[in-house]
Motif scaffolding. Structure first.
Motif, short mmCIF file in Angstrom:
data_model
loop_
_atom_site.label_atom_id
_atom_site.label_comp_id
_atom_site.label_asym_id
_atom_site.label_seq_id
_atom_site.Cartn_x
_atom_site.Cartn_y
_atom_site.Cartn_z
N VAL A 31 0.84 -1.20 0.00
CA VAL A 31 0.00 0.00 0.00
C VAL A 31 0.87 1.25 0.00
N ALA A 32 1.92 1.26 0.83
CA ALA A 32 2.81 2.42 0.89
C ALA A 32 3.50 2.65 -0.44
N VAL A 33 3.95 1.57 -1.07
CA VAL A 33 4.63 1.68 -2.37
C VAL A 33 3.67 2.23 -3.42
N VAL A 34 2.45 1.68 -3.47
CA VAL A 34 1.46 2.13 -4.44
C VAL A 34 1.13 3.61 -4.22
N ALA A 35 0.96 4.01 -2.96
CA ALA A 35 0.65 5.41 -2.66
C ALA A 35 1.76 6.33 -3.15
N MET A 36 3.02 5.94 -2.93
CA MET A 36 4.14 6.76 -3.37
C MET A 36 4.20 6.84 -4.90
N VAL A 37 3.95 5.72 -5.56
CA VAL A 37 3.97 5.70 -7.03
C VAL A 37 2.87 6.60 -7.58
N VAL A 38 1.66 6.46 -7.04
CA VAL A 38 0.53 7.26 -7.51
C VAL A 38 0.78 8.74 -7.27
N ALA A 39 1.32 9.07 -6.08
CA ALA A 39 1.55 10.48 -5.73
C ALA A 39 2.61 11.13 -6.60
N ASN A 40 3.38 10.33 -7.33
CA ASN A 40 4.43 10.88 -8.20
C ASN A 40 4.23 10.46 -9.65
N SER A 41 2.96 10.20 -10.01
CA SER A 41 2.63 9.79 -11.37
C SER A 41 1.74 10.83 -12.03
N GLY A 42 1.25 10.50 -13.22
CA GLY A 42 0.37 11.41 -13.95
C GLY A 42 -0.99 11.59 -13.31
N ILE A 43 -1.35 10.71 -12.37
CA ILE A 43 -2.66 10.84 -11.71
C ILE A 43 -2.50 11.38 -10.29
N ALA A 44 -1.37 12.03 -10.01
CA ALA A 44 -1.14 12.61 -8.69
C ALA A 44 -2.20 13.65 -8.36
N GLY A 45 -2.56 14.46 -9.35
CA GLY A 45 -3.57 15.49 -9.13
C GLY A 45 -4.88 14.93 -8.63
N PRO A 46 -5.48 13.98 -9.39
CA PRO A 46 -6.73 13.35 -8.92
C PRO A 46 -6.58 12.64 -7.57
N TYR A 47 -5.40 12.05 -7.32
CA TYR A 47 -5.15 11.35 -6.05
C TYR A 47 -5.27 12.33 -4.88
N PHE A 48 -4.56 13.46 -4.95
CA PHE A 48 -4.61 14.43 -3.86
C PHE A 48 -5.97 15.11 -3.78
N GLU A 49 -6.61 15.33 -4.93
CA GLU A 49 -7.93 15.95 -4.93
C GLU A 49 -8.96 15.02 -4.30
N LEU A 50 -8.83 13.72 -4.55
CA LEU A 50 -9.77 12.74 -3.99
C LEU A 50 -9.80 12.82 -2.47
N PHE A 51 -8.63 12.90 -1.87
CA PHE A 51 -8.57 12.86 -0.41
C PHE A 51 -8.65 14.23 0.25
N ASN A 52 -8.23 15.27 -0.46
CA ASN A 52 -8.17 16.60 0.17
C ASN A 52 -9.15 17.61 -0.39
N GLY A 53 -9.88 17.24 -1.44
CA GLY A 53 -10.87 18.15 -2.00
C GLY A 53 -12.03 18.36 -1.02
N TYR A 54 -12.52 19.58 -0.93
CA TYR A 54 -13.59 19.90 0.02
C TYR A 54 -14.92 19.31 -0.43
N LEU A 55 -15.60 18.65 0.50
CA LEU A 55 -16.92 18.09 0.23
C LEU A 55 -18.02 19.11 0.52
N TRP A 56 -17.76 19.95 1.52
CA TRP A 56 -18.69 21.01 1.92
C TRP A 56 -17.94 21.98 2.81
N SER A 57 -18.58 23.02 3.24
CA SER A 57 -17.95 24.01 4.11
C SER A 57 -17.70 23.40 5.49
N LYS A 58 -16.59 23.79 6.10
CA LYS A 58 -16.27 23.30 7.44
C LYS A 58 -17.28 23.79 8.47
N ASP A 59 -17.96 24.90 8.14
CA ASP A 59 -19.00 25.42 9.04
C ASP A 59 -20.19 24.47 9.10
#
Length: 408
Positions: A31-59
């Protein structure tokens, strides 16, 4: 004659990969290896957006990213399982006997304190890094036991139990660190949380048999703790302590619930957490980044601090007559297991996320550097510990194949 022996050894080692303990460790590495590969590949953008993109306001609700739902929600299951394991060990396991728990408690305490000292020494106590000093203090049970699983019967049972108990005591310490140092309590919600916890203790006292009632109460406790400023995963540990060891009719709810949840925690919750948190973008970073103060301090704390604290404590305790040496093992084997305790991964990643919270670039960089130190230190500890134990212990079946090999 040598070739069949080599073939049998290779087959045996391959089969070992799929034993329960070993597979958990291999899965986390993958899992760690796959995460590192994905985070440094062409799909890094969607990877970080998937986990860190806002779903709604924090309020609207605090958990407004998938990353937060994983770390503050899904990981409650992991901490709940940890709590169940700790309670079982305290009541009927190695921690129930004062004579058996003395050594692992002393070793675990030193195994947390010395890495913190190493961290502070490497960083020079710089205030910008100080929040991360507890990162190398943690041991990953699944990962460490997974490496032990790869060694089959080479490692004496007494050392397996020692490692497991040290890791469990280590988890207790890590939970305490999270509760004390990475929380900003709000009194009203704390009082409400205390009220829910008391209700759950009463359910335990009167041997309530309905698991569904404990599930509802646990969710309520999680919500209250989430809003209290204390990290929400602490609710998992507290809830686990209220699960009855045995009900009026002899039914062991704790054993049943633990048996049900352990596979889900090991094969779903922790891998998802690892995939969401282990990915680090190395863009703009070279090998010299490993020598930056933070990753170097974390890595040194895990590789040097852990083994130094645990091994020297065991050695001194035995030599001073405070405790007895774990039976059927050598000092080299104790050293090998001490090295394996430097595998931080899950709990270290978790503390790293708490230590350097924030959405700004500076906080993100500190988190990434901490992850680099965790992954590097854990990998070195795993390989070094495995190598030491491989060279200092012997499979009984290998001894049978080789008449010149001593039987251990």
């Amino acid at each position: 004659m040598a070739e069949p022996s080599i073939v049998r050894s290779a087959v045996r080692n391959f089969k070992a990969l799929f034993k329960a303990d070993a597979f958990e460790g291999i899965l986390l590495i993958a899992v760690a290896v796959v995460a590192m590969v994905v985070a440094n590949s062409g799909i890094a953008g969607p990877y970080f957006e998937l986990f860190n993109g806002y779903l709604w306001s924090k309020d609207a609700f605090y958990l407004n990213t998938l990353h937060l739902w994983i770390n503050d929600g899904l990981m409650v299951i992991f901490f709940f399982v940890v709590g169940l394991e700790v309670k079982r060990e305290l009541i009927s396991g190695n921690l129930a006997d004062p004579k058996q728990r003395t050594l692992p408690i002393l070793a675990a305490a030193a195994g947390m304190a010395v890495p913190i000292g190493v961290f502070l020494a490497v960083t020079g106590g710089a205030p910008e890094y100080r929040a991360g000093m507890a990162i190398p203090a943690a041991t990953d049970i699944a990962f460490a036991m997974g490496v032990i699983g790869l060694l089959g019967t080479r490692v004496p049972k007494s050392l397996r139990l020692f490692l497991l108990t040290v890791a469990i005591v280590d988890d207790i310490g890590a939970v305490a660190i999270i509760a004390i140092f990475y929380s900003e309590p709000k009194i009203m919600w704390l009082l409400i949380s205390l009220g829910v916890f008391i209700v759950m203790l009463a359910m335990n006292r009167y041997k309530v048999r309905h698991v569904s009632l404990f599930v509802i109460a646990t969710i309520a406790l999680w919500y209250c703790v989430l809003n209290s400023g204390v990290h929400a995963t602490i609710a998992g540990v507290l809830a686990a302590f209220t699960i009855p060891m045995q009900t009026k009719d002899g039914y062991s709810m704790l054993d049943d619930v633990e048996h049900t949840l352990v596979p889900w925690s090991a094969y779903l919750v922790v891998p998802i957490f690892g995939f969401a948190n282990a990915g680090v973008s190395l863009s703009g970073l070279g090998l010299e980044a490993l020598l930056d103060p933070l990753p170097l301090a974390v890595g040194a704390g895990l590789v040097i601090g852990k083994q130094l604290g645990i091994f020297t404590t065991v050695w001194a305790s035995v030599k001073l007559g405070i405790v007895k040496m774990p039976p059927a093992c050598s000092w080299a084997e104790v050293w090998g297991v001490s090295i394996l305790c430097g595998i931080g991964f899950t709990m270290s990643l978790f503390i790293g996320e708490l230590a350097f919270e924030g959405t700004n670039e500076a906080a993100r960089l500190l988190r990434d550097e901490a992850k680099i130190g965790i992954l590097t230190g854990s990998l070195i500890s795993a390989v070094l510990g495995y190598t030491v134990l491989r060279l200092t212990t012997t499979h009984p079946e290998e001894a049978a194949d080789d008449p010149t090999s001593p039987v251990v």
